[in-house]
Motif scaffolding. Structure first.
Motif, PDB file in Angstrom:
ATOM      1  N   ARG A   1       3.239  10.391  -7.093  1.00  0.00           N
ATOM      2  CA  ARG A   1       4.128  10.802  -8.191  1.00  0.00           C
ATOM      3  C   ARG A   1       3.340  10.988  -9.482  1.00  0.00           C
ATOM      4  O   ARG A   1       3.621  11.912 -10.262  1.00  0.00           O
ATOM      5  CB  ARG A   1       5.228   9.766  -8.389  1.00  0.00           C
ATOM      6  N   GLU A   2       2.349  10.134  -9.708  1.00  0.00           N
ATOM      7  CA  GLU A   2       1.551  10.252 -10.926  1.00  0.00           C
ATOM      8  C   GLU A   2       0.769  11.560 -10.941  1.00  0.00           C
ATOM      9  O   GLU A   2       0.670  12.224 -11.979  1.00  0.00           O
ATOM     10  CB  GLU A   2       0.593   9.063 -11.036  1.00  0.00           C
ATOM     11  N   ASN A   3       0.215  11.952  -9.800  1.00  0.00           N
ATOM     12  CA  ASN A   3      -0.518  13.212  -9.735  1.00  0.00           C
ATOM     13  C   ASN A   3       0.414  14.410  -9.858  1.00  0.00           C
ATOM     14  O   ASN A   3      -0.027  15.492 -10.262  1.00  0.00           O
ATOM     15  CB  ASN A   3      -1.316  13.289  -8.431  1.00  0.00           C
ATOM     16  N   MET A   4       1.666  14.235  -9.504  1.00  0.00           N
ATOM     17  CA  MET A   4       2.643  15.299  -9.732  1.00  0.00           C
ATOM     18  C   MET A   4       3.003  15.383 -11.210  1.00  0.00           C
ATOM     19  O   MET A   4       3.090  16.483 -11.770  1.00  0.00           O
ATOM     20  CB  MET A   4       3.897  15.051  -8.893  1.00  0.00           C
ATOM     21  N   ARG A   5       3.196  14.233 -11.848  1.00  0.00           N
ATOM     22  CA  ARG A   5       3.585  14.228 -13.266  1.00  0.00           C
ATOM     23  C   ARG A   5       2.488  14.778 -14.168  1.00  0.00           C
ATOM     24  O   ARG A   5       2.783  15.450 -15.158  1.00  0.00           O
ATOM     25  CB  ARG A   5       3.958  12.807 -13.704  1.00  0.00           C
TER      26      ARG A   5
ATOM     27  N   LEU B   1       0.828  -1.199   0.000  1.00  0.00           N
ATOM     28  CA  LEU B   1       0.000   0.000   0.000  1.00  0.00           C
ATOM     29  C   LEU B   1       0.866   1.252   0.000  1.00  0.00           C
ATOM     30  O   LEU B   1       0.563   2.218  -0.720  1.00  0.00           O
ATOM     31  CB  LEU B   1      -0.926   0.000   1.218  1.00  0.00           C
ATOM     32  N   ASN B   2       1.948   1.259   0.766  1.00  0.00           N
ATOM     33  CA  ASN B   2       2.843   2.419   0.784  1.00  0.00           C
ATOM     34  C   ASN B   2       3.461   2.656  -0.586  1.00  0.00           C
ATOM     35  O   ASN B   2       3.586   3.807  -1.038  1.00  0.00           O
ATOM     36  CB  ASN B   2       3.942   2.218   1.824  1.00  0.00           C
ATOM     37  N   VAL B   3       3.841   1.574  -1.266  1.00  0.00           N
ATOM     38  CA  VAL B   3       4.409   1.700  -2.608  1.00  0.00           C
ATOM     39  C   VAL B   3       3.380   2.284  -3.564  1.00  0.00           C
ATOM     40  O   VAL B   3       3.679   3.175  -4.364  1.00  0.00           O
ATOM     41  CB  VAL B   3       4.906   0.329  -3.110  1.00  0.00           C
TER      42      VAL B   3
ATOM     43  N   ARG C   1       2.836   6.020  -2.942  1.00  0.00           N
ATOM     44  CA  ARG C   1       3.898   6.833  -3.545  1.00  0.00           C
ATOM     45  C   ARG C   1       3.746   6.897  -5.056  1.00  0.00           C
ATOM     46  O   ARG C   1       3.974   7.948  -5.677  1.00  0.00           O
ATOM     47  CB  ARG C   1       5.267   6.265  -3.162  1.00  0.00           C
ATOM     48  N   LYS C   2       3.343   5.791  -5.645  1.00  0.00           N
ATOM     49  CA  LYS C   2       3.120   5.756  -7.097  1.00  0.00           C
ATOM     50  C   LYS C   2       2.022   6.729  -7.498  1.00  0.00           C
ATOM     51  O   LYS C   2       2.164   7.494  -8.472  1.00  0.00           O
ATOM     52  CB  LYS C   2       2.781   4.330  -7.513  1.00  0.00           C
TER      53      LYS C   2
ATOM     54  N   TYR D   1      -4.893  -1.490  -4.161  1.00  0.00           N
ATOM     55  CA  TYR D   1      -4.872  -0.707  -5.400  1.00  0.00           C
ATOM     56  C   TYR D   1      -5.945   0.379  -5.367  1.00  0.00           C
ATOM     57  O   TYR D   1      -5.677   1.557  -5.644  1.00  0.00           O
ATOM     58  CB  TYR D   1      -5.080  -1.639  -6.587  1.00  0.00           C
ATOM     59  N   PHE D   2      -7.183  -0.003  -5.021  1.00  0.00           N
ATOM     60  CA  PHE D   2      -8.280   0.974  -4.983  1.00  0.00           C
ATOM     61  C   PHE D   2      -8.077   1.984  -3.866  1.00  0.00           C
ATOM     62  O   PHE D   2      -8.262   3.196  -4.070  1.00  0.00           O
ATOM     63  CB  PHE D   2      -9.618   0.250  -4.796  1.00  0.00           C
ATOM     64  N   LEU D   3      -7.689   1.507  -2.686  1.00  0.00           N
ATOM     65  CA  LEU D   3      -7.539   2.407  -1.535  1.00  0.00           C
ATOM     66  C   LEU D   3      -6.410   3.406  -1.752  1.00  0.00           C
ATOM     67  O   LEU D   3      -6.491   4.539  -1.268  1.00  0.00           O
ATOM     68  CB  LEU D   3      -7.295   1.603  -0.268  1.00  0.00           C
ATOM     69  N   SER D   4      -5.356   3.010  -2.459  1.00  0.00           N
ATOM     70  CA  SER D   4      -4.263   3.955  -2.714  1.00  0.00           C
ATOM     71  C   SER D   4      -4.762   5.138  -3.534  1.00  0.00           C
ATOM     72  O   SER D   4      -4.414   6.290  -3.258  1.00  0.00           O
ATOM     73  CB  SER D   4      -3.108   3.257  -3.438  1.00  0.00           C
ATOM     74  N   LYS D   5      -5.606   4.856  -4.518  1.00  0.00           N
ATOM     75  CA  LYS D   5      -6.175   5.942  -5.319  1.00  0.00           C
ATOM     76  C   LYS D   5      -7.161   6.752  -4.486  1.00  0.00           C
ATOM     77  O   LYS D   5      -7.174   7.993  -4.563  1.00  0.00           O
ATOM     78  CB  LYS D   5      -6.867   5.362  -6.559  1.00  0.00           C
ATOM     79  N   TRP D   6      -7.980   6.074  -3.702  1.00  0.00           N
ATOM     80  CA  TRP D   6      -8.980   6.745  -2.884  1.00  0.00           C
ATOM     81  C   TRP D   6      -8.321   7.700  -1.889  1.00  0.00           C
ATOM     82  O   TRP D   6      -8.774   8.839  -1.714  1.00  0.00           O
ATOM     83  CB  TRP D   6      -9.812   5.689  -2.155  1.00  0.00           C
ATOM     84  N   ILE D   7      -7.254   7.274  -1.260  1.00  0.00           N
ATOM     85  CA  ILE D   7      -6.575   8.107  -0.262  1.00  0.00           C
ATOM     86  C   ILE D   7      -5.929   9.320  -0.919  1.00  0.00           C
ATOM     87  O   ILE D   7      -6.103  10.464  -0.467  1.00  0.00           O
ATOM     88  CB  ILE D   7      -5.528   7.282   0.509  1.00  0.00           C
ATOM     89  N   VAL D   8      -5.180   9.097  -1.996  1.00  0.00           N
ATOM     90  CA  VAL D   8      -4.449  10.197  -2.629  1.00  0.00           C
ATOM     91  C   VAL D   8      -5.408  11.210  -3.246  1.00  0.00           C
ATOM     92  O   VAL D   8      -5.221  12.430  -3.098  1.00  0.00           O
ATOM     93  CB  VAL D   8      -3.471   9.654  -3.691  1.00  0.00           C
ATOM     94  N   VAL D   9      -6.447  10.732  -3.920  1.00  0.00           N
ATOM     95  CA  VAL D   9      -7.411  11.661  -4.536  1.00  0.00           C
ATOM     96  C   VAL D   9      -8.116  12.482  -3.462  1.00  0.00           C
ATOM     97  O   VAL D   9      -8.306  13.699  -3.620  1.00  0.00           O
ATOM     98  CB  VAL D   9      -8.429  10.893  -5.400  1.00  0.00           C
ATOM     99  N   ASN D  10      -8.492  11.862  -2.372  1.00  0.00           N
ATOM    100  CA  ASN D  10      -9.121  12.612  -1.282  1.00  0.00           C
ATOM    101  C   ASN D  10      -8.174  13.653  -0.695  1.00  0.00           C
ATOM    102  O   ASN D  10      -8.599  14.764  -0.368  1.00  0.00           O
ATOM    103  CB  ASN D  10      -9.598  11.656  -0.183  1.00  0.00           C
ATOM    104  N   VAL D  11      -6.913  13.306  -0.549  1.00  0.00           N
ATOM    105  CA  VAL D  11      -5.935  14.269  -0.038  1.00  0.00           C
ATOM    106  C   VAL D  11      -5.841  15.470  -0.973  1.00  0.00           C
ATOM    107  O   VAL D  11      -5.852  16.632  -0.537  1.00  0.00           O
ATOM    108  CB  VAL D  11      -4.558  13.609   0.154  1.00  0.00           C
TER     109      VAL D  11
END
Length: 260
Positions: free
Chosen positions: A13-17, A4-6, A9-10, A114-124
Motif C-alpha cells: 500500500r505504501e508503494n501505491m501511495r 509478515l503478511n500484514v 500489505r503495508k 520488517y526487513f524481509l517485507s521490504k526486501w520482498i516488495v521492493v524486489n517484486v
C-alpha cells in the motif's frame, strides 16, 4: 507469518501511495520501447539532422534483436540502477528519521519480518518493472528486427534478475545501516562505480556479481566459461543472504535511533 503478511500489505500500500508502483514500471517500459525504435530509425535520423556532406556514404552496422536486448541492459545498468537507488535508499532509514518505524517496532513483529517485507516488495516492484521493460522491447524487436528465441530471452532475464536482486539487497542493507544520503552514496559506489571498474580492468577476474550482466548477454549464443558463471551465481547468492542478515542486524541495532 501473519505479522509478515500484514507488513507485506503495508509495504504494498505504501508503494501505491507514493506512486512507485506506477512510475517505476512506466520508466522502464519507456526505455524498453525507445531502445529498439531509436536503433531502427537511427540511420534516417542521422541522415536528416547529421549535416553530412552531400554524397557521403556511411555504412551503419546491422543490429540484431539480440544486440538490442544487450543495449537495453546497458541502459538499465546505469540509469535503471540509479533509479533503484534513489527510489529505495530511504526505505528503512527514512522511516527511522520520520518516526514511522516507532509505530511498527512496538507491535508484535520481528526485525527479520520488517526487513524481509521490504526486501520482498521492493524486489517484486523492481523485477516486474524490468521484465515489463524487456517484454515491451521484445515486442518491438520482433516487429523491427528479427525474432529472438524465448528460451534465450528467459535465460537472459533470469541471469540478469539475480544481479537486480543483489542490487536491491545492497540498497536496503545500506538503508538499514546508514542515513538515506549515506546509503545512496555507498550504493552508487558499490553498484555503479565498481561496475565501471569491473568493465575497465575486470579481465583479470571472472567470478564476481558484477560479471552477471556480461554472463546474461551470453544467453544469445556467445561462449562463456560455465564454471566461472556458476561460481559467480553462487557467490552472488551467498552475498545476498549475507546482506539480508546484515540488514536485519543493522535494523535491530539502529532501532534506538528512531525519532519519537
Amino acid at each position: 507469518m501473519s505479522s509478515l503478511n500484514v507488513l507485506l500489505r503495508k509495504e504494498w500500500r505504501e508503494n501505491m501511495r507514493n506512486f512507485k508502483l506506477y512510475w517505476i514500471p512506466i520508466v522502464f517500459i519507456i526505455f524498453g520501447v525507445i531502445e529498439p525504435i531509436s536503433n531502427h530509425f537511427l540511420p534516417e535520423i542521422m541522415k536528416s539532422v547529421g549535416n553530412l556532406p552531400e554524397g557521403t556514404e556511411f555504412t551503419w552496422p546491422e543490429f540484431r534483436g539480440e544486440d538490442i536486448f544487450v543495449s537495453l541492459m546497458s541502459q538499465y545498468q546505469m540509469i535503471g540502477i540509479l533509479i533503484i537507488i534513489l527510489a529505495f535508499m530511504g526505505s528503512i532509514s527514512g522511516e527511522r528519521k520520520s518516526g514511522t518505524a516507532t509505530l511498527l517496532y512496538v507491535r508484535p513483529m520481528s526485525f527479520a519480518q520488517y526487513f524481509l517485507s521490504k526486501w520482498i516488495v521492493v524486489n517484486v516492484v523492481v523485477l516486474a518493472s524490468v521484465w515489463l521493460g524487456f517484454f515491451a522491447a521484445w515486442y518491438y524487436i520482433g516487429i523491427l528486427f528479427n525474432s529472438v528465441a524465448a528460451g534465450e530471452v528467459f535465460t537472459f532475464l533470469g541471469t540478469y534478475s539475480l544481479w537486480l536482486v543483489f542490487a536491491v539487497t545492497v540498497v536496503l542493507a545500506l538503508s538499514a545501516w546508514l542515513s538515506s544520503g549515506g546509503a545512496a552514496g555507498l550504493s552508487i559506489l558499490i553498484l555503479l562505480v565498481f561496475q565501471i571498474i569491473d568493465g575497465v580492468v575486470g579481465a583479470y577476474w571472472t567470478v564476481t556479481p558484477w560479471k552477471l550482466s556480461v554472463y546474461a548477454s551470453t544467453a544469445f549464443g556467445a561462449s562463456a566459461d560455465q564454471s566461472a558463471f556458476w561460481m559467480s551465481v553462487g557467490l552472488t547468492v551467498a552475498l545476498i543472504i549475507a546482506l539480508v542478515f546484515f540488514g536485519i542486524y543493522m535494523t535491530k541495532r539502529n532501532a534506538a535511533k528512531t525519532l519519537v
